[in-house]
Design a protein around this motif. Structure first.
Motif, PDB file in Angstrom:
ATOM      1  N   CYS A  10       0.829  -1.204   0.000  1.00 14.24           N
ATOM      2  CA  CYS A  10       0.000   0.000   0.000  1.00 14.24           C
ATOM      3  C   CYS A  10       0.863   1.254   0.000  1.00 14.24           C
ATOM      4  N   GLU A  11       1.943   1.257   0.791  1.00 13.27           N
ATOM      5  CA  GLU A  11       2.831   2.415   0.828  1.00 13.27           C
ATOM      6  C   GLU A  11       3.481   2.657  -0.528  1.00 13.27           C
ATOM      7  N   VAL A  12       3.897   1.590  -1.168  1.00  7.16           N
ATOM      8  CA  VAL A  12       4.511   1.731  -2.487  1.00  7.16           C
ATOM      9  C   VAL A  12       3.509   2.275  -3.501  1.00  7.16           C
ATOM     10  N   VAL A  13       2.289   1.721  -3.468  1.00  2.00           N
ATOM     11  CA  VAL A  13       1.252   2.163  -4.406  1.00  2.00           C
ATOM     12  C   VAL A  13       0.910   3.623  -4.177  1.00  2.00           C
ATOM     13  N   ARG A  14       0.796   4.049  -2.931  1.00  2.00           N
ATOM     14  CA  ARG A  14       0.449   5.447  -2.640  1.00  2.00           C
ATOM     15  C   ARG A  14       1.554   6.403  -3.066  1.00  2.00           C
ATOM     16  N   ASP A  15       2.801   5.936  -2.975  1.00  6.52           N
ATOM     17  CA  ASP A  15       3.897   6.762  -3.481  1.00  6.52           C
ATOM     18  C   ASP A  15       3.846   6.907  -4.995  1.00  6.52           C
ATOM     19  N   LEU A  16       3.356   5.874  -5.662  1.00  4.62           N
ATOM     20  CA  LEU A  16       3.300   5.897  -7.128  1.00  4.62           C
ATOM     21  C   LEU A  16       2.018   6.507  -7.674  1.00  4.62           C
ATOM     22  N   LEU A  17       1.025   6.761  -6.812  1.00  8.69           N
ATOM     23  CA  LEU A  17      -0.262   7.256  -7.298  1.00  8.69           C
ATOM     24  C   LEU A  17      -0.167   8.590  -8.056  1.00  8.69           C
ATOM     25  N   PRO A  18       0.639   9.581  -7.606  1.00  9.94           N
ATOM     26  CA  PRO A  18       0.729  10.823  -8.397  1.00  9.94           C
ATOM     27  C   PRO A  18       1.203  10.576  -9.823  1.00  9.94           C
ATOM     28  N   LEU A  19       2.208   9.698  -9.982  1.00 10.95           N
ATOM     29  CA  LEU A  19       2.674   9.365 -11.328  1.00 10.95           C
ATOM     30  C   LEU A  19       1.621   8.570 -12.084  1.00 10.95           C
ATOM     31  N   TYR A  20       0.906   7.721 -11.371  1.00 11.54           N
ATOM     32  CA  TYR A  20      -0.150   6.906 -11.995  1.00 11.54           C
ATOM     33  C   TYR A  20      -1.288   7.796 -12.515  1.00 11.54           C
ATOM     34  N   VAL A  21      -1.671   8.812 -11.731  1.00  8.75           N
ATOM     35  CA  VAL A  21      -2.734   9.722 -12.147  1.00  8.75           C
ATOM     36  C   VAL A  21      -2.310  10.523 -13.373  1.00  8.75           C
ATOM     37  N   ASP A  22      -1.032  10.935 -13.421  1.00  8.53           N
ATOM     38  CA  ASP A  22      -0.528  11.693 -14.569  1.00  8.53           C
ATOM     39  C   ASP A  22      -0.198  10.818 -15.767  1.00  8.53           C
ATOM     40  N   GLY A  23      -0.335   9.473 -15.626  1.00  5.38           N
ATOM     41  CA  GLY A  23      -0.042   8.572 -16.731  1.00  5.38           C
ATOM     42  C   GLY A  23       1.436   8.456 -17.040  1.00  5.38           C
ATOM     43  N   MET A  24       2.291   8.533 -16.020  1.00  8.35           N
ATOM     44  CA  MET A  24       3.738   8.536 -16.218  1.00  8.35           C
ATOM     45  C   MET A  24       4.413   7.272 -15.686  1.00  8.35           C
TER      46      MET A  24
END
Length: 255
Positions: A10-24
């Motif tokens: 969950c911590e890893v996913v939450r760290d990656l969520l901003p990049l995930y939202v921007d499609g990066m």
């Protein structure tokens, strides 16, 4: 052990969520995050909050393009409209002048004035960098041209008046252009505050008034020292200069 691994995921996913939202993120990371969001309610809620917040703050590119296009079109129509009105005014003045005076006389002055005003408005609407200096350049050139047209029209076409341009007009023009240019240069390149520029402008007005009267012969050098002349020509400006200097200093101290 499984709880610790899930919390770490969950911590890893939450760290990656901003990049995930921007499609990066990469395709592999995107697939892993999609799988995680499918079964993790907390991360899914965070993702939806983040995505909705991004949508409200960032307008679509098409909306920004449309706004820029409408603003540019409005400015273009304004410039073209003023140009058409000025052209019509010049033509009307020319026709009336030819009909009444059988030649081109005062219509030349009217046409030059319209062109001068159009140049000022065009500069104000289109210039973005160093607008003050560019506007002053237009004023300097336009005023000299307009004075020359007035001199030519009155003396050579209408046959009235004298040749005053080089004796009075040009020296007074250069004097007052200096009065206008100096505060603008101080504001543009030396980054003076507006209050110091106004104080300098008022001080130069005092010098300009005395110098203008000396050029036209209304003053003699000994008249400058008379108290009555000082009160009528400089006292009000000096009081305003002191006030604006105090305001400028207090503004700088607050910063």
């Amino acid at each position: 052990m499984e709880i610790m691994e899930r919390e770490l995921a969950c911590e890893v996913v939450r760290d990656l969520l901003p990049l995930y939202v921007d499609g990066m993120v990469s395709d592999v990371s995107k697939k892993s995050i999609d799988t995680h969001l499918g079964h993790c309610t907390e991360c899914n809620e965070i993702y939806h909050d983040m995505a909705s917040h991004l949508e409200t703050e960032t307008p679509p590119a098409e909306v920004s393009d449309i706004k820029r296009f409408l603003k540019k079109t409005k400015k273009m129509y304004l410039i073209y409209g003023l140009g058409v009105l000025s052209f019509i005014a010049i033509i009307v003045c020319l026709i009336v002048d030819l009909a009444v005076n059988k030649g081109i006389t005062w219509s030349l002055i009217a046409g030059s004035s319209c062109l001068f005003a159009d140049a000022l408005i065009y500069t104000l609407l289109t210039c973005k960098k160093h607008k003050g200096c560019i506007l002053m350049a237009v004023i300097s050139i336009g005023t000299f041209v307009l004075l020359s047209v007035i001199q030519i029209t009155r003396y050579y076409l209408i046959r009235t008046g004298t040749v005053w341009l080089f004796r009075y007009g040009l020296p007074i023009l250069l004097l007052w252009l200096f009065v206008l240019w100096l505060p603008v240069l101080g504001r543009t390149f030396l980054k003076w505050n507006i209050w110091d520029c106004i104080a300098l402008f008022l001080f130069l007005i005092i010098i300009g008034n005395y110098a203008t009267k000396l050029i036209t012969g209304d003053y003699m050098w000994e008249d400058i020292l008379h108290m009555q002349g000082f009160i009528s020509n400089a006292l009000g400006e000096i009081i305003c200069i002191i006030v604006f200097v105090i305001i400028g200093r207090s503004t700088k101290w607050r910063k």
